[in-house]
Enzyme design. Sequence first.
Site, PDB file in Angstrom:
ATOM      1  N   ASP A 265       0.826  -1.212   0.000  1.00 24.12           N
ATOM      2  CA  ASP A 265       0.000   0.000   0.000  1.00 24.12           C
ATOM      3  C   ASP A 265       0.860   1.263   0.000  1.00 24.12           C
ATOM      4  O   ASP A 265       1.795   1.393   0.793  1.00 24.12           O
ATOM      5  CB  ASP A 265      -0.907   0.009   1.227  1.00 24.12           C
ATOM      6  N   ASN A 330      -8.517  -2.727  -2.465  1.00 30.65           N
ATOM      7  CA  ASN A 330      -9.895  -2.371  -2.144  1.00 30.65           C
ATOM      8  C   ASN A 330     -10.186  -0.893  -2.372  1.00 30.65           C
ATOM      9  O   ASN A 330     -11.346  -0.507  -2.529  1.00 30.65           O
ATOM     10  CB  ASN A 330     -10.213  -2.756  -0.698  1.00 30.65           C
ATOM     11  N   HIS A 331      -9.161  -0.052  -2.420  1.00 31.19           N
ATOM     12  CA  HIS A 331      -9.384   1.376  -2.655  1.00 31.19           C
ATOM     13  C   HIS A 331      -9.407   1.731  -4.135  1.00 31.19           C
ATOM     14  O   HIS A 331      -9.606   2.893  -4.474  1.00 31.19           O
ATOM     15  CB  HIS A 331      -8.318   2.214  -1.939  1.00 31.19           C
ATOM     16  N   HIS A 383      -3.907  -8.366  -2.818  1.00 31.72           N
ATOM     17  CA  HIS A 383      -3.932  -7.228  -1.903  1.00 31.72           C
ATOM     18  C   HIS A 383      -4.286  -7.651  -0.480  1.00 31.72           C
ATOM     19  O   HIS A 383      -3.644  -7.215   0.479  1.00 31.72           O
ATOM     20  CB  HIS A 383      -4.928  -6.179  -2.387  1.00 31.72           C
TER      21      HIS A 383
END
Length: 550
Positions: A265, A330-331, A383
């Site tokens: 991330d 997820n973003h 992820h």
Amino acid sequence: MRDIGRRGRGSAAGGNETTGLGVTGAVTGTGADATGVTGVTGETTTGAPVAKHNWAASNTNASGGKDVTTGKDETTGTGNVGQVDSTRSGAGKGETTGDSGVCTAGKTGEYAAAKPEKRNFGFTSVQPKRDKTGCTTEGNAGSAPNGDLPKKPAPVVVVRDENVEAIEPLTVKDLDQCGLGPDPEGRMVEAPLDPRIKESRLTPVEKTRCFEILHEIFLPFSVSGKRVPFLPIDVLDIMTMVIPYLESEPMLIDDVPFDITIVADLHGQLYDLDRVFKDDAKDGKPGWECQKYLFLGNYVDRGRQSLEIVMALYCIKMLYPDRIFLLRGNHEFFHTNATNGFILELHDRYCEETRDQLFFKANESFCYLSTAAIVGNTYFCAHAGISPQAFTRRQMISVRKPIIDSREDILLHDMVWADIAKGLRGTTFNGKRRSSIYFGLDELALALDNVGCCGLFRGHTIQPYGFAFIGGLCVSLFTATGSKNYNMGAVAILDKEGKVNFRTYECDPNYVAWVNELRRLDGACLGSMQRDDETTVMDDNGEGTPTLMQ
């Protein structure tokens, strides 16, 4: 009757001859000329022989007698086999007498014509009629005399119907293929996937423009926090041109080689991405020209320079398609980055109409990102983690892009939202994020075995020291520094043999304070930030509060 006992074969050869179908009793006794077991005769009408049945398991006598049923219209009886009694005789029993040893066939009862009933795979079931006591009322040659209790009901006789061909069991090839009939000629084949693009297809002018954008992004002023004034047309062009490169890659990229750096991330922190590239630079060349990279997603939200990171990675992807691999976090879904800072960043940069256009174009390009990769046919990378639903290579590769919402496919949703939990057996609902699952080490081991891997690399969770080993099967990474309590960042470096090393990055408190001040000047201050996807999930730290640097 002695001739019957010796020959033991009933036959019908046309004409008007009819014979009884009753089964005679077996002969026993002490007579000198006692013969063997009598045969079974059939009852037919005139016609050519069409069938041959063996009614009794041991009805072949010393003379080789077998029952033969002939005729075009078969008539079968359901009488019970008579039994031999050396002391008394009765209906349906063979009788032996003294010295002569004469075998007398017992009464076989009346026989009803077998009516064809509902056919099942070429067989006809004939069920005798029964009275209230459960005994048969037809052909009951073995009923007990002298008021004895009735015998057990006769078993159902299954007669093979020679006029009906047996139906073979269905195979997979015989099943309906999505509305299409069977394919006997074998012309239906699985459509192969298009090969992923491994060489740049940019024109010289487009390459020059990409290099110029990269140069602007990684200038010292930009890295220190000054936003690059991208022209809207440049952003739209980059977002559009990168889609064919991303679309050519399957949902599971299973041919990523060793000798690669895995980055987790980033969350809009260009400063950390610049440090990763600088550490891999050689001979005056930037890191992206010297090393291969696999990014685990979450490029946007929370940080101030999400657009710079996306533009930089997309430009590198088009210049070196086989040197950089981008996975989806997820973003990178619309329902998440619409409430976590990315749209606010575009709002600070552009007018409302341009902001919306760029925001939707960026999310369109995110729909073509892959969700998982396998490095060196050994390490599974995603992820967040794994899913208990259809977790196989074939299933993941078969998912077609674009994917707009992760909730369209539970397999993809778990790979970008799930969390690993120590001490858990199996899976359970992820109450901390209010979505997806927690999975235990046993479930992880099973999933890795399904895809032929021995370890998992994931991001998704802030690590105080940038990385953490979990149960000997999982490595959890987090590259963005200062996201919570001045956490460190880390990347994983896999050499040519697959050995893993880690490079960590210290958090600079002065940089954290400077970025927080710039954020207040931008207008996207902490008070204007919304909760992390309040409708579905909690924040990555599981506390339901923004993890912006404070």
